[in-house]
Design an enzyme around this catalytic site. Sequence first.
Site, short mmCIF file in Angstrom:
data_model
loop_
_atom_site.label_atom_id
_atom_site.label_comp_id
_atom_site.label_asym_id
_atom_site.label_seq_id
_atom_site.Cartn_x
_atom_site.Cartn_y
_atom_site.Cartn_z
N LYS A 129 -87.71 114.80 18.44
CA LYS A 129 -88.29 113.90 17.45
C LYS A 129 -89.94 113.57 17.79
O LYS A 129 -90.70 113.33 16.70
CB LYS A 129 -87.47 112.66 17.30
CG LYS A 129 -86.11 112.56 16.60
CD LYS A 129 -85.75 111.19 16.10
CE LYS A 129 -84.32 111.41 15.60
NZ LYS A 129 -83.85 110.15 15.32
N LYS A 211 -80.01 122.36 12.77
CA LYS A 211 -78.77 121.43 12.24
C LYS A 211 -79.32 120.68 10.95
O LYS A 211 -80.35 120.55 10.54
CB LYS A 211 -78.45 120.57 13.48
CG LYS A 211 -79.32 119.39 13.39
CD LYS A 211 -78.94 118.09 14.17
CE LYS A 211 -79.89 116.87 14.11
NZ LYS A 211 -79.36 115.68 14.65
N LYS A 214 -81.21 114.67 7.59
CA LYS A 214 -81.58 113.90 6.45
C LYS A 214 -83.15 114.38 6.31
O LYS A 214 -83.77 114.06 5.35
CB LYS A 214 -81.43 112.40 6.94
CG LYS A 214 -80.13 112.01 6.71
CD LYS A 214 -79.74 110.54 7.29
CE LYS A 214 -78.41 110.19 7.22
NZ LYS A 214 -77.97 109.16 8.18
P1 AMP Z 1 -77.11 110.29 11.62
O1 AMP Z 1 -77.32 110.27 10.16
O2 AMP Z 1 -77.98 110.91 12.48
O3 AMP Z 1 -77.02 108.58 11.82
O4 AMP Z 1 -75.50 110.75 12.06
C1 AMP Z 1 -74.63 110.06 11.63
C2 AMP Z 1 -73.31 111.01 12.41
O5 AMP Z 1 -73.45 112.31 11.69
C3 AMP Z 1 -73.48 111.30 13.78
O6 AMP Z 1 -72.22 111.22 14.42
C4 AMP Z 1 -74.33 112.46 13.86
O7 AMP Z 1 -73.65 113.35 15.14
C5 AMP Z 1 -73.35 113.10 12.62
N1 AMP Z 1 -74.07 114.48 12.25
C6 AMP Z 1 -75.41 114.34 11.63
N2 AMP Z 1 -75.88 115.55 11.27
C7 AMP Z 1 -75.00 116.52 11.65
C8 AMP Z 1 -74.62 117.73 11.37
N3 AMP Z 1 -75.62 118.61 11.18
N4 AMP Z 1 -73.41 118.38 11.72
C9 AMP Z 1 -72.47 117.65 12.11
N5 AMP Z 1 -72.50 116.30 12.31
C10 AMP Z 1 -73.96 115.63 12.11
#
Ligand code: AMP
Length: 343
Positions: A129, A211, A214
């Site tokens: 990041k 990956k 957002k």
């Molecule tokens: P975040 O949006 O980063 O707060 O992530 C929320 C949840 O979604 C966390 O458990 C992440 O590990 C999961 N997550 C985020 N991006 C991915 C992805 N590309 N594939 C699978 N899980 C994800």
Amino acid sequence: MSAPTTAASAANATPKRARERVFSGIQPSGAPHIGNYLGAIRHWVAEQDIFDNIYCVVDLHAITVPQDPGELRENVRQLAATLLACGLDPQRSALFVQSHVHEHAELAWLLNCVTPMGWLNRMTQFKTKAGDDRETVSAGLYDYPVLMAADILLYQTDAVPVGDDQRQHVELTRDIANSFNARFGETFVEPRALIREVGARIMALDDPAKKMSKSGADTSYIALLDPPEVIRKKIARATTDSQRTIVFDESRPGIFNLLTIYQLLVGQSREQIEAEFAGKGYKEFKAALTEGLVATLTPIQQRYNQLVADPAELDRLLAGGAERVRPISHATLAQVQQRMGLR
Ligand code: AMP
Ligand code: TRP
């Protein structure tokens, strides 16, 4: 939460609970996407009767990178509504906003003072990041994993259902719990990560080496609120390769990722799916994938629209979630303060 926990038993390091407690968090920093859904949210929803569930919209994590205040306020509500629309049930799961429970920030500070810099220097997410901007990103971004440890440890969490990208942060949380317990006496439950074999890492549609995130380009993810026409266009543009067969082959990351998404949506085996598309091409497969996504997301979007139409009710639900978890976080923080000589 099905098994009510009293303030006294909550902070006990070896609680005798009827069910294991799970805690997880998600950032209100942009549109939640199918990576979040397939990697995390759908498990939270499916396992509500198995665990004692606490879920958190982590706004304090979101502000580790610049946020527009008005947008942040909106994003918190929208994310909460999305989680409820996906099926999180406030009767069975406590859903709340991180900053509404001040113990998160307080415990993070106390843990900061017992966490070696060297442990944080190893965190790969910070390196990714921060990139070349190490001198200008906030200290909060560097400290992000300690706040996450505080989230988890406050609730004496047994298991943390997350996607694969959070594995290292949960490991750090275990290390912090362990060293605190060794130094000050048994205080925290040592949590384990709950990461599924399939779907824990959904890749970007425009670049299957990254990956899905957002912060990627619009065309890199399917947002949970994308209308059918947008889904169709994004899937049509998704990266594949010049081969023809529709098979699960990890050396072909684009089609492998799309097939994994399809597999999770329709709940069939790889063999069944390969048989379904034997002799067919990308066009047929992409049409079926689009249909699967629309079928999953349409009911979520309908419930979402109902929920956001009543912001007062949404605020009431979130206040109720914070109310339910506060006795637990309060008891843990008090015990930590006691152990460290602050009380
Ligand atoms: P975040 O949006 O980063 O707060 O992530 C929320 C949840 O979604 C966390 O458990 C992440 O590990 C999961 N997550 C985020 N991006 C991915 C992805 N590309 N594939 C699978 N899980 C994800
Ligand atoms: N860091 C997590 C992510 O970006 C979000 C998060 C914050 C979290 N606190 C948590 C996840 C505690 C699990 C448990 O996905």
